[in-house]
Design a protein around this motif. Structure first.
Motif, short mmCIF file in Angstrom:
data_model
loop_
_atom_site.label_atom_id
_atom_site.label_comp_id
_atom_site.label_asym_id
_atom_site.label_seq_id
_atom_site.Cartn_x
_atom_site.Cartn_y
_atom_site.Cartn_z
N MET A 190 3.54 -2.21 12.66
CA MET A 190 3.19 -2.91 11.43
C MET A 190 1.75 -2.58 10.71
SD MET A 190 4.53 -6.42 12.92
CE MET A 190 3.91 -6.37 14.47
N VAL A 191 1.54 -3.07 9.67
CA VAL A 191 0.28 -2.73 8.82
C VAL A 191 -0.26 -4.08 8.76
CG1 VAL A 191 1.24 -2.55 6.79
CG2 VAL A 191 -1.03 -1.32 7.22
N GLU A 192 -1.79 -3.97 8.80
CA GLU A 192 -2.49 -5.04 8.56
C GLU A 192 -2.72 -5.34 7.08
OE1 GLU A 192 -3.74 -7.71 10.46
OE2 GLU A 192 -2.95 -6.82 12.14
N GLU A 193 -2.50 -6.50 6.29
CA GLU A 193 -2.50 -6.35 4.99
C GLU A 193 -3.84 -5.94 4.19
OE1 GLU A 193 -2.86 -11.02 6.21
OE2 GLU A 193 -1.57 -9.01 6.97
N THR A 194 -4.92 -6.09 4.76
CA THR A 194 -6.13 -5.57 4.23
C THR A 194 -6.22 -3.99 4.12
OG1 THR A 194 -7.27 -5.78 6.47
CG2 THR A 194 -7.43 -7.54 4.88
N ASN A 195 -5.63 -3.27 4.90
CA ASN A 195 -5.50 -1.87 4.85
C ASN A 195 -4.78 -1.33 3.66
OD1 ASN A 195 -6.68 -1.57 7.41
ND2 ASN A 195 -4.86 -1.57 8.71
N LEU A 196 -3.97 -2.28 2.99
CA LEU A 196 -3.29 -1.85 1.69
C LEU A 196 -4.15 -1.44 0.76
CD1 LEU A 196 -0.20 -4.12 1.77
CD2 LEU A 196 -0.27 -1.84 2.41
N LYS A 197 -5.46 -2.11 0.86
CA LYS A 197 -6.32 -1.51 -0.28
C LYS A 197 -6.89 -0.18 -0.27
CE LYS A 197 -8.65 -6.38 -0.17
NZ LYS A 197 -9.91 -6.96 -0.03
N GLN A 198 -6.38 0.69 0.95
CA GLN A 198 -6.81 2.00 0.84
C GLN A 198 -5.95 2.78 0.19
OE1 GLN A 198 -7.30 3.42 4.98
NE2 GLN A 198 -7.48 1.19 5.64
N ILE A 199 -4.81 2.22 -0.50
CA ILE A 199 -3.73 2.96 -1.19
C ILE A 199 -4.30 3.12 -2.36
CG2 ILE A 199 -1.53 2.86 -2.27
CD1 ILE A 199 -0.57 1.31 -0.06
N ARG A 200 -4.38 4.37 -2.97
CA ARG A 200 -5.15 4.62 -4.30
C ARG A 200 -4.27 4.45 -5.35
NH1 ARG A 200 -10.08 7.22 -2.93
NH2 ARG A 200 -10.14 8.23 -5.26
N ILE A 201 -3.85 3.36 -5.79
CA ILE A 201 -3.12 2.98 -6.89
C ILE A 201 -3.41 3.78 -8.12
CG2 ILE A 201 -2.13 1.21 -8.22
CD1 ILE A 201 -0.56 1.36 -5.82
N GLN A 202 -5.00 3.67 -8.25
CA GLN A 202 -5.43 4.09 -9.61
C GLN A 202 -5.22 5.64 -9.82
OE1 GLN A 202 -7.14 2.86 -7.09
NE2 GLN A 202 -9.11 4.16 -6.66
N ASP A 203 -5.04 6.39 -8.79
CA ASP A 203 -4.67 7.77 -8.72
C ASP A 203 -3.16 8.22 -8.85
OD1 ASP A 203 -7.39 8.65 -8.74
OD2 ASP A 203 -7.49 8.25 -6.63
N LEU A 204 -2.27 7.05 -8.63
CA LEU A 204 -0.88 7.11 -8.80
C LEU A 204 -0.34 6.76 -10.02
CD1 LEU A 204 -0.26 6.39 -4.78
CD2 LEU A 204 -0.18 8.78 -6.19
N ALA A 205 -0.83 5.56 -10.57
CA ALA A 205 -0.11 4.91 -11.66
C ALA A 205 -0.62 5.52 -12.98
CB ALA A 205 -0.62 3.45 -11.55
N GLY A 206 0.35 4.97 -13.97
CA GLY A 206 0.19 5.59 -15.29
C GLY A 206 -0.82 4.56 -15.90
N ARG A 207 -1.07 4.78 -17.33
CA ARG A 207 -1.58 3.77 -18.13
C ARG A 207 -0.84 2.40 -18.21
NH1 ARG A 207 -5.52 3.64 -22.01
NH2 ARG A 207 -5.11 2.13 -23.72
N ASP A 208 0.48 2.26 -18.22
CA ASP A 208 1.03 1.16 -18.43
C ASP A 208 2.21 0.87 -17.28
OD1 ASP A 208 -0.10 0.19 -20.92
OD2 ASP A 208 1.20 1.75 -21.97
N SER A 209 1.55 1.20 -16.20
CA SER A 209 2.78 1.31 -15.04
C SER A 209 2.87 -0.16 -14.55
CB SER A 209 2.22 2.11 -13.70
OG SER A 209 1.89 3.49 -14.15
#
Length: 233
Positions: A160-179
Motif C-alpha cells: 500500500m502507499v501513503e496518500e501523501t506520497n501521491l504528491k510526488q507524481i509529476r502530473i504537470q509533466d504528464l498532463a496536457g493543457r486540457d487533460s
C-alpha cells in the motif's frame, strides 16, 4: 467506442490462441457472466512483478536490464524476456494489431498502438515518468492508488502507499493543457477530502465532478445496498 475496442481486442486474442479453452461468447461480452467466471479461474503470474519491482528498488535499478530503456514489439515472432529485464523498461506495440509478449513462462496480450511501463512507485516518480512522456501530454490520466485499507493489510495482497506520497507524481509533466485526471478512491470520506482539498490543489488540478462505479447484477439490481455506509455497489 470502448465496447468496440474491447471486442476487437478479444477477437485478436482468440486469433493469437491466447483464449483457447474458453467458451465463445453467445451474447454481449459485458453480459456474459459464465465466460467471465471461466476466465477468472485462469492462474496468472501472481505477485511476480510486485516482487521484482521491490528487488529493482533494492538494487537501485542496477544490473536488472541492459542499457536500453525501450522494448519495441514488431513482426509476428513472439519475443521472450526474463521478468527481471522488463522492470523499468517501456514496452511499445507500434503495430495496428495486438501482439503477444512472453515474460518467463507467462504470455501477455499487448493491445495495438499501446505501451506500458512496469515500475515501482519510487522509480516511477524519480525517473520512470520521463519514459512515458508524450508530446502535448495525455488527454486522460487515470490513477488507481493502492490505498491503505484493513482488508489488504490483513491479506497482505499488495503493498500500500501513503496518500501523501501521491504528491510526488509529476502530473504537470504528464498532463496536457486540457487533460482530465481521474483518481479512484475507496468509500472513505477522509480520502475524498484529501484528494479534493490537498492533492488536486498540489497538482494544480481543478475538481469538477464525482463519479460512482455502480456494480449491478445481470438483472440490473445493485450488488449491495446503495445507502450502505460501509460498502457501495
Amino acid at each position: 467506442t470502448i465496447g468496440q475496442a474491447l471486442t476487437s481486442l478479444v477477437e485478436q486474442a482468440r486469433e493469437l490462441h491466447c483464449l483457447d479453452g474458453l467458451p465463445q461468447a453467445t451474447n454481449k461480452l459485458y453480459n456474459n457472466n459464465n465466460t467471465a467466471r471461466t476466465a477468472s479461474q485462469i492462474v496468472g503470474c501472481g505477485n511476480l512483478f510486485q516482487v521484482l519491482c521491490c528487488d529493482f528498488d533494492d538494487a537501485n535499478g542496477k544490473d536488472h536490464h541492459d542499457d536500453s530503456h525501450v522494448i519495441v514489439l514488431d513482426g509476428e515472432n513472439i519475443p521472450s524476456y526474463r521478468a527481471c529485464t522488463i522492470i523499468g523498461r517501456c514496452v511499445y506495440n507500434e503495430s495496428d494489431l495486438a501482439r503477444i509478449l512472453q515474460v518467463d513462462k507467462h504470455k501477455f496480450i499487448v493491445p495495438p498502438l499501446s505501451s506500458f511501463l512496469t515500475s515501482s512507485f519510487h522509480h516511477f516518480v524519480s525517473e520512470g515518468y520521463k519514459q512515458i512522456q508524450v508530446k502535448d501530454g495525455y488527454h486522460l490520466i487515470v490513477i488507481d492508488p493502492p490505498w491503505n485499507n484493513k482488508s489488504v493489510k490483513r491479506k497482505k495482497s499488495y503493498h500500500m502507499v501513503e496518500e501523501t506520497n501521491l504528491k510526488q507524481i509529476r502530473i504537470q509533466d504528464l498532463a496536457g493543457r486540457d487533460s482530465l485526471v481521474c483518481v479512484w478512491i475507496t468509500n472513505n470520506e477522509r480520502l475524498k477530502g484529501f484528494i479534493i482539498d490537498d492533492l488536486f490543489p498540489h497538482w494544480s488540478v481543478d475538481f469538477v465532478a464525482e463519479w460512482f462505479w455502480m456494480k449491478v447484477t445481470r438483472s440490473g439490481e445493485p450488488v449491495c445496498d446503495v445507502l450502505s455506509p460501509h460498502k457501495k455497489p
